[in-house]
Design a protein around this motif. Structure first.
Motif, mmCIF file in Angstrom:
data_model
loop_
_atom_site.group_PDB
_atom_site.id
_atom_site.type_symbol
_atom_site.label_atom_id
_atom_site.label_comp_id
_atom_site.label_asym_id
_atom_site.label_seq_id
_atom_site.Cartn_x
_atom_site.Cartn_y
_atom_site.Cartn_z
ATOM 1 N N VAL A 1 -1.543 -27.083 -14.585
ATOM 2 C CA VAL A 1 -2.876 -26.327 -14.650
ATOM 3 C C VAL A 1 -2.504 -26.265 -16.373
ATOM 4 C CG1 VAL A 1 -4.603 -24.771 -15.676
ATOM 5 C CG2 VAL A 1 -3.918 -24.845 -13.278
ATOM 6 N N ILE A 2 -3.371 -27.223 -17.731
ATOM 7 C CA ILE A 2 -3.023 -26.825 -19.291
ATOM 8 C C ILE A 2 -4.735 -26.244 -19.664
ATOM 9 C CG2 ILE A 2 -3.450 -27.727 -21.119
ATOM 10 C CD1 ILE A 2 -2.629 -30.408 -19.418
ATOM 11 N N GLY A 3 -3.682 -24.562 -20.126
ATOM 12 C CA GLY A 3 -4.525 -23.632 -21.063
ATOM 13 C C GLY A 3 -4.232 -24.263 -22.139
ATOM 14 N N ILE A 4 -5.733 -24.144 -23.000
ATOM 15 C CA ILE A 4 -6.142 -24.295 -24.537
ATOM 16 C C ILE A 4 -6.485 -23.425 -24.827
ATOM 17 C CG2 ILE A 4 -7.361 -25.863 -25.706
ATOM 18 C CD1 ILE A 4 -7.283 -28.255 -23.554
ATOM 19 N N ILE A 5 -6.139 -23.163 -25.978
ATOM 20 C CA ILE A 5 -6.731 -22.023 -26.606
ATOM 21 C C ILE A 5 -7.514 -22.303 -28.242
ATOM 22 C CG2 ILE A 5 -6.618 -20.067 -28.389
ATOM 23 C CD1 ILE A 5 -6.838 -19.245 -24.733
ATOM 24 N N VAL A 6 -8.567 -23.172 -28.356
ATOM 25 C CA VAL A 6 -9.251 -23.218 -29.790
ATOM 26 C C VAL A 6 -9.658 -22.430 -30.552
ATOM 27 C CG1 VAL A 6 -10.941 -24.894 -30.409
ATOM 28 C CG2 VAL A 6 -10.400 -25.097 -28.616
ATOM 29 N N GLU A 7 -8.624 -22.071 -31.311
ATOM 30 C CA GLU A 7 -9.112 -20.889 -32.386
ATOM 31 C C GLU A 7 -9.868 -21.506 -34.294
ATOM 32 O OE1 GLU A 7 -5.278 -19.751 -33.952
ATOM 33 O OE2 GLU A 7 -4.892 -18.522 -32.147
ATOM 34 N N SER A 8 -10.172 -23.407 -34.179
ATOM 35 C CA SER A 8 -10.845 -23.730 -35.531
ATOM 36 C C SER A 8 -11.312 -24.500 -34.503
ATOM 37 C CB SER A 8 -9.358 -24.321 -35.780
ATOM 38 O OG SER A 8 -10.280 -24.722 -37.253
ATOM 39 N N GLU A 9 -12.350 -24.457 -34.870
ATOM 40 C CA GLU A 9 -13.505 -26.261 -34.663
ATOM 41 C C GLU A 9 -12.977 -27.004 -34.985
ATOM 42 O OE1 GLU A 9 -17.947 -25.370 -34.028
ATOM 43 O OE2 GLU A 9 -17.410 -23.398 -33.403
ATOM 44 N N GLU A 10 -12.350 -27.651 -35.919
ATOM 45 C CA GLU A 10 -12.360 -28.891 -36.835
ATOM 46 C C GLU A 10 -11.458 -29.382 -35.895
ATOM 47 O OE1 GLU A 10 -7.916 -28.794 -39.545
ATOM 48 O OE2 GLU A 10 -8.785 -26.735 -39.590
ATOM 49 N N SER A 11 -10.857 -29.069 -34.421
ATOM 50 C CA SER A 11 -9.935 -30.359 -34.421
ATOM 51 C C SER A 11 -10.357 -30.687 -32.584
ATOM 52 C CB SER A 11 -8.708 -30.282 -33.994
ATOM 53 O OG SER A 11 -8.136 -30.185 -34.982
ATOM 54 N N ARG B 1 -13.901 -12.517 -30.127
ATOM 55 C CA ARG B 1 -13.082 -13.032 -31.044
ATOM 56 C C ARG B 1 -13.267 -14.246 -31.739
ATOM 57 N NH1 ARG B 1 -8.126 -9.607 -30.703
ATOM 58 N NH2 ARG B 1 -8.322 -8.265 -29.044
ATOM 59 N N GLY B 2 -14.444 -14.929 -31.474
ATOM 60 C CA GLY B 2 -14.163 -16.687 -32.485
ATOM 61 C C GLY B 2 -13.590 -17.562 -31.926
ATOM 62 N N ILE B 3 -13.402 -17.158 -30.397
ATOM 63 C CA ILE B 3 -12.230 -18.238 -30.297
ATOM 64 C C ILE B 3 -12.677 -19.380 -28.850
ATOM 65 C CG2 ILE B 3 -10.491 -17.472 -30.883
ATOM 66 C CD1 ILE B 3 -9.936 -16.226 -28.322
ATOM 67 N N ASN B 4 -12.210 -19.984 -28.102
ATOM 68 C CA ASN B 4 -13.242 -20.771 -26.464
ATOM 69 C C ASN B 4 -11.673 -21.038 -25.681
ATOM 70 O OD1 ASN B 4 -15.745 -21.983 -27.351
ATOM 71 N ND2 ASN B 4 -14.970 -22.530 -28.733
ATOM 72 N N ILE B 5 -11.540 -20.509 -24.465
ATOM 73 C CA ILE B 5 -10.563 -21.002 -23.902
ATOM 74 C C ILE B 5 -10.977 -22.077 -22.754
ATOM 75 C CG2 ILE B 5 -9.485 -19.710 -22.235
ATOM 76 C CD1 ILE B 5 -10.216 -16.484 -23.637
ATOM 77 N N ILE B 6 -10.553 -22.684 -22.930
ATOM 78 C CA ILE B 6 -9.966 -24.150 -22.075
ATOM 79 C C ILE B 6 -9.123 -24.005 -21.126
ATOM 80 C CG2 ILE B 6 -10.842 -26.649 -21.755
ATOM 81 C CD1 ILE B 6 -12.016 -26.433 -25.077
ATOM 82 N N SER B 7 -9.463 -24.625 -19.590
ATOM 83 C CA SER B 7 -8.588 -24.734 -18.881
ATOM 84 C C SER B 7 -8.681 -26.171 -18.058
ATOM 85 C CB SER B 7 -8.082 -24.060 -18.018
ATOM 86 O OG SER B 7 -8.977 -23.783 -17.055
ATOM 87 N N PRO C 1 -4.057 -29.481 -35.215
ATOM 88 C CA PRO C 1 -4.239 -28.009 -35.988
ATOM 89 C C PRO C 1 -5.426 -27.160 -35.287
ATOM 90 C CG PRO C 1 -5.012 -30.157 -37.346
ATOM 91 C CD PRO C 1 -4.514 -30.508 -35.844
ATOM 92 N N GLY C 2 -4.991 -25.894 -34.763
ATOM 93 C CA GLY C 2 -6.211 -24.924 -34.809
ATOM 94 C C GLY C 2 -6.515 -24.550 -33.061
ATOM 95 N N ILE C 3 -5.493 -25.898 -32.683
ATOM 96 C CA ILE C 3 -5.398 -25.569 -31.078
ATOM 97 C C ILE C 3 -3.777 -25.502 -30.978
ATOM 98 C CG2 ILE C 3 -5.891 -26.808 -28.928
ATOM 99 C CD1 ILE C 3 -8.112 -28.534 -30.867
ATOM 100 N N SER C 4 -4.417 -24.792 -29.570
ATOM 101 C CA SER C 4 -2.457 -24.585 -28.699
ATOM 102 C C SER C 4 -2.949 -25.067 -27.049
ATOM 103 C CB SER C 4 -2.226 -23.281 -28.819
ATOM 104 O OG SER C 4 -3.065 -21.976 -28.255
ATOM 105 N N ALA C 5 -1.533 -25.234 -26.588
ATOM 106 C CA ALA C 5 -1.459 -25.206 -25.412
ATOM 107 C C ALA C 5 -0.059 -24.678 -24.727
ATOM 108 C CB ALA C 5 -2.315 -27.028 -25.057
#
Length: 82
Positions: free
Chosen positions: A7-17, A43-49, A70-74
């Protein structure tokens, strides 16, 4: 080749990417079992699994490509089942 479940957990903090993220996920679509996205408006973010069944090198490559955006962590969690 042996595959692993992860499972890859992804946090999108910026919509640029987001567009690039979707292109990367599209490139790995044959390995993706399912995807769930949750917008967290407070919080203005998106969480994707992403649930994935793929060879170890494909999972690592996908997670690495996502994490470089940029703006995304996994982060990836692996099943012990091979």
């Amino acid at each position: 080749m042996d595959t692993r479940i992860a499972v890859i957990g992804i946090i999108v903090e910026s919509e640029e990417s987001v567009e690039e993220l979707n292109k990367i996920l599209h490139d790995y679509r044959e390995y993706i079992i399912g995807r769930m996205g949750v917008p967290y408006k407070k919080r203005g973010i998106n969480i994707i699994s992403i649930a994935i069944d793929a060879p170890q090198d494909k999972i690592s490559a996908l997670s690495g490509k996502i994490g470089k955006l940029p703006g995304i962590s996994a982060k990836t969690a692996y099943s012990s089942i091979c």
